[in-house]
Design an enzyme around this catalytic site. Structure first.
Site, short mmCIF file in Angstrom:
data_model
loop_
_atom_site.label_atom_id
_atom_site.label_comp_id
_atom_site.label_asym_id
_atom_site.label_seq_id
_atom_site.Cartn_x
_atom_site.Cartn_y
_atom_site.Cartn_z
N ASP A 12 0.82 -1.21 0.00
CA ASP A 12 0.00 0.00 0.00
C ASP A 12 0.86 1.27 0.00
O ASP A 12 1.94 1.29 0.60
CB ASP A 12 -0.90 -0.02 1.25
CG ASP A 12 -2.04 0.98 1.13
OD1 ASP A 12 -2.32 1.45 0.01
OD2 ASP A 12 -2.65 1.31 2.16
N ASN A 14 1.40 3.37 -2.97
CA ASN A 14 1.96 3.84 -4.25
C ASN A 14 1.40 5.20 -4.66
O ASN A 14 2.13 6.10 -5.07
CB ASN A 14 1.61 2.87 -5.38
CG ASN A 14 2.33 1.56 -5.26
OD1 ASN A 14 3.30 1.45 -4.52
ND2 ASN A 14 1.86 0.56 -5.97
N GLY A 15 0.07 5.32 -4.58
CA GLY A 15 -0.60 6.54 -5.03
C GLY A 15 -0.11 7.74 -4.24
O GLY A 15 0.26 8.78 -4.80
N ARG A 16 -0.08 7.58 -2.91
CA ARG A 16 0.36 8.69 -2.05
C ARG A 16 1.82 9.03 -2.32
O ARG A 16 2.22 10.20 -2.30
CB ARG A 16 0.18 8.31 -0.56
CG ARG A 16 -1.24 8.52 -0.07
CD ARG A 16 -1.41 7.92 1.30
NE ARG A 16 -1.54 6.48 1.24
CZ ARG A 16 -1.26 5.66 2.25
NH1 ARG A 16 -0.80 6.13 3.39
NH2 ARG A 16 -1.42 4.36 2.11
N HIS A 29 2.85 3.84 -8.84
CA HIS A 29 2.73 2.41 -9.17
C HIS A 29 3.97 1.91 -9.90
O HIS A 29 4.45 0.81 -9.65
CB HIS A 29 1.48 2.16 -10.03
CG HIS A 29 0.19 2.39 -9.29
ND1 HIS A 29 -0.07 1.81 -8.06
CD2 HIS A 29 -0.92 3.13 -9.58
CE1 HIS A 29 -1.27 2.18 -7.65
NE2 HIS A 29 -1.79 2.99 -8.54
N GLU A 59 -12.14 -4.71 -5.18
CA GLU A 59 -12.62 -3.34 -4.92
C GLU A 59 -11.88 -2.30 -5.77
O GLU A 59 -12.38 -1.19 -5.98
CB GLU A 59 -12.46 -2.98 -3.43
CG GLU A 59 -13.41 -3.69 -2.49
CD GLU A 59 -13.06 -5.15 -2.23
OE1 GLU A 59 -11.86 -5.51 -2.32
OE2 GLU A 59 -13.98 -5.95 -1.96
N LEU A 122 10.95 -20.40 -5.75
CA LEU A 122 10.05 -19.45 -5.09
C LEU A 122 8.75 -19.42 -5.89
O LEU A 122 8.77 -19.35 -7.12
CB LEU A 122 10.66 -18.04 -5.09
CG LEU A 122 9.72 -16.90 -4.68
CD1 LEU A 122 9.40 -16.96 -3.18
CD2 LEU A 122 10.32 -15.52 -5.01
N GLU A 191 1.66 -13.76 11.77
CA GLU A 191 2.16 -12.57 12.48
C GLU A 191 1.99 -11.39 11.53
O GLU A 191 2.33 -11.48 10.35
CB GLU A 191 3.65 -12.72 12.81
CG GLU A 191 3.97 -13.87 13.74
CD GLU A 191 3.53 -13.60 15.18
OE1 GLU A 191 3.59 -12.44 15.61
OE2 GLU A 191 3.11 -14.56 15.85
#
Ligand code: FPP
Length: 224
Positions: A12, A14-16, A29, A59, A122, A191
């Site tokens: 979370d 990226n936009g800001r 982004h 969303e 991975l 966690e």
């Protein structure tokens, strides 16, 4: 010391980050993708087997069209340019979420999944058009249709993440403390680490600090 098999991340901020640099959200982004590449490399160094990245939620369709298109073009270019390299590195790409995109992107996702399906170093689970509540509802409906008992094992086996161990760690960057409909079932005993930094600023050092903290945490799974 706790071994780490699976790390999940809500990337979370990226936009800001973009607007804080007096640029566009999309610029954020683009920079966020650079962090993705760093964290993939660092996960391999730490011998982590599963990395689940929340790239687009159910969303997120409510965002402006220009941002949605930009995110998908970023993903398209990333896969087109990097999938052979990921394959050479023995990385598996796996999509969780409903693959309901343009035919071009759907085909590229399917191609990338198939190409890398045997890789074991991975596994990157890319959460795309992903929503946890609808994933759980889907699983329950599958059980109903197959006339199977509703129990934890059967629910887990009918989620997108079947055969994937639950995350040991959830990281959310961007100074927000919520789960945003991400892996609600699978995170039951994980966690959780909330990180103030915005995703484009998050780096290898921040990641290793979290991994180290986790390794020294006592996990009880409900026991004492
Ligand atoms: C959340 O930040 C981020 C997303 C919805 C998209 C994540 C995408 C990337 C990291 C780049 C593309 C990744 C791949 C794998 C191709 P936000 O925009 O909600 O940030 P905000 O809270 O500042 O608005």
């Amino acid at each position: 010391m706790n071994p780490i098999k699976h790390v999940a991340i809500i990337m979370d901020g990226n936009g800001r980050w973009g607007t804080s640099k007096k640029k566009s959200r999309n610029f954020g982004h683009k920079q966020g993708l650079k962090t993705v590449e760093k964290i993939i490399k660092e996960s391999i160094k730490n011998k982590i087997k599963y990395l689940t990245l929340y790239a687009f939620s159910t969303e997120n369709w409510k965002r402006p069209k220009n941002e949605i298109n930009y995110l998908f073009s970023l993903l398209h270019n990333f896969l087109t340019n990097k999938i052979d390299e990921l394959n050479k590195e023995k990385i598996r790409l796996f999509v969780i979420g409903k693959k309901k995109f343009s035919k071009k992107l759907n085909d590229l996702l399917k191609y990338s999944e198939k190409l890398t399906s045997k890789n074991k170093r991975l596994q990157i689970n890319l959460a795309l058009n992903y929503g946890s509540k609808s994933e759980i509802i889907n699983a329950l409906n599958k059980l109903k249709n197959k006339n199977l008992t509703v129990n934890a094992k059967n629910i887990s086996k009918n989620l997108y993440t079947k055969n994937i161990p639950d995350p040991d760690i959830l990281i959310r960057t961007g100074n927000r403390k919520r789960l945003s409909n991400f892996l609600l079932w699978q995170l039951a005993y994980s966690e959780i680490f909330f990180e103030n930094k915005l995703w484009p600023d998050f780096n290898e050092k921040d990641y290793n600090k979290i991994l180290k903290k986790f390794k020294n945490t006592k996990r009880n799974f409900g026991k004492i």
